[in-house]
Design an enzyme around this catalytic site. Structure first.
Site, mmCIF file in Angstrom:
data_model
loop_
_atom_site.group_PDB
_atom_site.id
_atom_site.type_symbol
_atom_site.label_atom_id
_atom_site.label_comp_id
_atom_site.label_asym_id
_atom_site.label_seq_id
_atom_site.Cartn_x
_atom_site.Cartn_y
_atom_site.Cartn_z
ATOM 1 N N CYS A 238 36.080 64.551 0.184
ATOM 2 C CA CYS A 238 35.771 65.624 0.989
ATOM 3 C C CYS A 238 35.503 66.977 -0.027
ATOM 4 O O CYS A 238 35.732 66.875 -1.188
ATOM 5 C CB CYS A 238 36.700 66.059 2.012
ATOM 6 S SG CYS A 238 36.294 64.818 3.632
ATOM 7 N N ASP A 239 35.500 67.968 0.606
ATOM 8 C CA ASP A 239 34.883 69.385 -0.139
ATOM 9 C C ASP A 239 35.151 69.585 -1.579
ATOM 10 O O ASP A 239 34.612 69.574 -2.385
ATOM 11 C CB ASP A 239 35.063 70.693 0.694
ATOM 12 C CG ASP A 239 34.030 70.433 2.038
ATOM 13 O OD1 ASP A 239 33.707 69.125 2.338
ATOM 14 O OD2 ASP A 239 33.499 71.409 2.528
ATOM 15 N N SER B 194 29.801 77.274 4.167
ATOM 16 C CA SER B 194 29.795 75.598 4.328
ATOM 17 C C SER B 194 28.649 75.001 3.979
ATOM 18 O O SER B 194 27.346 75.451 4.289
ATOM 19 C CB SER B 194 30.277 75.585 5.835
ATOM 20 O OG SER B 194 30.054 74.304 6.144
ATOM 21 N N ASP C 229 38.326 71.646 5.180
ATOM 22 C CA ASP C 229 37.481 72.711 5.181
ATOM 23 C C ASP C 229 37.375 73.307 6.682
ATOM 24 O O ASP C 229 37.036 74.367 7.101
ATOM 25 C CB ASP C 229 36.319 73.138 4.459
ATOM 26 C CG ASP C 229 36.577 73.086 2.773
ATOM 27 O OD1 ASP C 229 37.765 72.968 2.506
ATOM 28 O OD2 ASP C 229 35.814 73.917 2.192
#
Length: 616
Positions: free
Chosen positions: A122-123, A517, A81
């Protein structure tokens, strides 16, 4: 007694062709009848949180084979991201979650795997794998790649901690010299691992602990530390035990839907609020709950947010603490221990180790345990050496942070705030709610009223902020950036970071039907539902309209009469095919993204696909 799923492809004369192909992968007669366990890896050289995962699947596979299973590894995609941020690449981030979930389902069902070990980090990767796990409902253990060490550099004769967000802010701040910006950039992300603050990746990896689907330490033990290797070794052994318990003993408690129950989801959200996690976690927990067929909604989150205090504050809400500091204070289990002592958790839950919450706390809470090995594990710290290698150092803190009055993790009596780190707001243009990370909001702007500056794309908002068109007191509104309207529900880290760069971090608000974010802080309100592209009233706001934000009372209000809003809605509908679309935006949208948008729901539903459109 359930039959091994893999028997479909390994037993019977009519499966001779399938067995022939299995033999070509290295299987032998002795393997036919053993459970086939998918090692779902996500190694990629594009993402620092995944760059070190190449050999970790093999590590897990070796343990599976030694314990009597057959391991078969495959990879999913993984979007970074941070690298996709601030340009058209961010349109693809959230949709990648659905692709990951589907790809795991496709691989596991196509090959009739019996269980999974999910190696995420991760995201969107952890949420996508979580959705798939609950959809498939076969035994699973999550083990993530672990957090990055915090960056450190010397500025003004003082050593400061840094992360990705600092590099973004300083890079756009005209008052910062080129040399200082370069110094921060080079120091912000020193190792492999998920970015070092309580951003989305680390938040989600912490929540898998609270859901019971990963082992203690999963969310906080550094990617670089040698101790993290044990989590991978344990996962390989334990998944075989869980698999045999289900298929050979008919023990359904080994299944993820029975571990990640409604009570576990409530515990995970309670943890999220207490630690001031990323607002994206709301989106992902709502989506995962739907896959598990659990009735867990924004209403549940709202109720929890009104009673759970903030017991942990981590970057981006403060620069004092990063994930390495959370780990030193006891990690996720340390926070859960304080929440349990405050009477805020459901205790009748179990994890993949088969331990109840009280048993887990007794064994792993640094405030309770008598096990020196556990205490030693939580002293695992950073080395401060640039590396892309997992398990490459074994540095330890001299002592644990067990100061619950002034340390990283606080007790109820010494909470950072009696209100938790996340809140749901409702109002006349957020009828289904919106989310704010209160952990990152300065007390001086918990109540805020200002005129709207409306933008129909993130790009236009960034141009206005950097061009000085946004001034103190303004409420920046960025719409048509929701799941359908973007499409893809872009993160707004650049607009929020640039507000700080321009000295407006505590002087403006930003509201969007997009998302933020995990690195965002400030008065940043996202996930406005319904989104503009779905006829949401955020699409009716005009420049100069006053917007009143009242976080303590969970309200957000457009100060325009109902009659005027009705007239604006009528005018919008009169646009026909162009209704509820941006008036002045040129954006190239690929077929893949249009396909995603055609089924996307608003954020209050987790931005999942609308099953009703598929007859489901």
């Amino acid at each position: 007694m359930p039959k091994y799923r893999s028997a479909t492809t390994t037993h019977g004369r009519n499966m001779a062709g399938a067995r022939a192909l299995w033999r070509a992968t290295g299987m032998t007669d002795a393997d036919f009848g053993k459970p086939i366990i998918a090692v779902v890896n996500s190694f990629t050289q594009f993402v620092p949180g995944h760059v070190h995962l190449r050999d970790l699947g093999k590590l897990v596979a070796e343990q599976i084979e030694a314990a009597g299973g057959v391991a078969k590894e495959f990879n999913t995609i993984a979007v970074d991201d941070g690298i996709a941020m601030g340009h058209g690449g961010m349109l693809y981030s959230l949709p990648s979650r659905e692709l990951i979930a589907d790809s795991v389902e496709y691989m596991v069902n196509a090959h009739c795997a019996d269980a999974m070990v999910c190696i995420s980090n991760c995201d969107k990767i952890t949420p996508g794998m979580l959705m798939a796990s609950l959809r498939l409902n076969i035994p699973v253990i999550f083990v993530s790649g672990g957090p990055m060490e915090a960056g450190k550099t010397k500025l003004s004769d003082r050593i400061i901690k840094l992360d990705l967000v600092d590099a973004m802010i300083q890079g756009a701040d005209p008052k910062v010299s080129d040399s200082q910006s370069d110094q921060v950039e080079r120091s912000a992300c020193p190792t492999c691992g998920s970015c070092s603050g309580m951003f989305t990746a680390n938040s989600m990896n912490c929540l898998t602990e609270a859901l019971g689907l990963s082992q203690p330490g999963n969310g906080s033990l550094l990617a670089t530390h040698a101790d993290r290797k044990q989590l991978f070794l344990n996962a390989g052994k334990r998944i075989v035990e869980l698999t045999k318990r289900y298929y050979e003993q008919n023990d359904e408690s080994a299944l993820p839907r029975n571990i990640a129950s409604k009570a576990a989801f409530e515990n995970a959200m309670t943890l999220d609020i207490a630690m001031g996690g990323s607002t994206n976690t709301v989106l992902h927990l709502l989506a995962a709950a739907q896959e598990a067929e659990i009735d867990f909604t924004m209403s549940d989150i709202d109720k929890l947010s009104r009673k759970v205090p903030q017991l942990c504050k981590v970057a981006p809400s403060t620069q004092k603490y990063h994930m390495e500091d959370v780990h030193r204070a006891g990690g996720v289990i340390g926070i859960l221990g304080e929440l349990d002592r405050a009477g805020l958790l459901n205790r009748d839950v179990k994890n993949v180790l088969g331990l109840t919450l009280p048993q887990t706390l007794e064994q792993y809470d640094v405030m309770l345990t008598q096990d020196d090995a556990v205490k030693n594990m939580f002293r695992a710290g950073p080395a401060g050496i640039r590396t892309t290698q997992a398990f490459s150092q074994d540095c330890r803190w001299d002592s644990l942070d067990d100061d619950r009055a002034n340390g990283c993790i606080r007790s109820l009596e010494h909470a950072y705030s009696k209100d938790g780190g996340l809140a749901v707001l409702y109002g006349n243009f957020a009828e289904n709610g919106c989310i704010v990370k209160t952990a990152g909001v300065d007390d001086s702007i918990l109540k805020f009223t200002g005129p709207a500056k409306v933008y129909e794309s993130q790009d236009d908002a960034v141009e206005a902020i950097l061009g000085g068109k946004v001034v103190a007191g303004d409420v920046v509104v960025i719409r048509y950036e929701g799941p359908k309207g973007g499409p893809g529900m872009q993160e707004m880290l650049y607009p929020t970071s640039f507000l700080k760069s321009m000295g407006l971090g505590k002087a403006c608000a930003l509201i969007t039907d997009g998302r933020f974010s995990g690195g965002t802080s400030g008065l940043s309100i996202g996930h406005v539902s319904p989104e503009a592209a779905s006829g949401g009233s955020i699409g009716l706001i005009e420049d100069g309209d006053l917007i009143a934000i009242d976080i303590p009372n969970r309200g957000i209000q457009l100060q325009v009469s109902d009659a005027e809003l009705a007239a604006r809605r009528e005018a919008q509908e009169a646009r026909g095919d162009k209704a509820w679309t941006p008036k002045n935006r040129e954006r190239q949208v690929s077929f893949a993204l249009r396909a995603y948008a055609s089924l996307a729901t608003s954020a209050d539903k987790g931005a999942v696909r609308d099953k009703s459109k598929l007859g489901g």
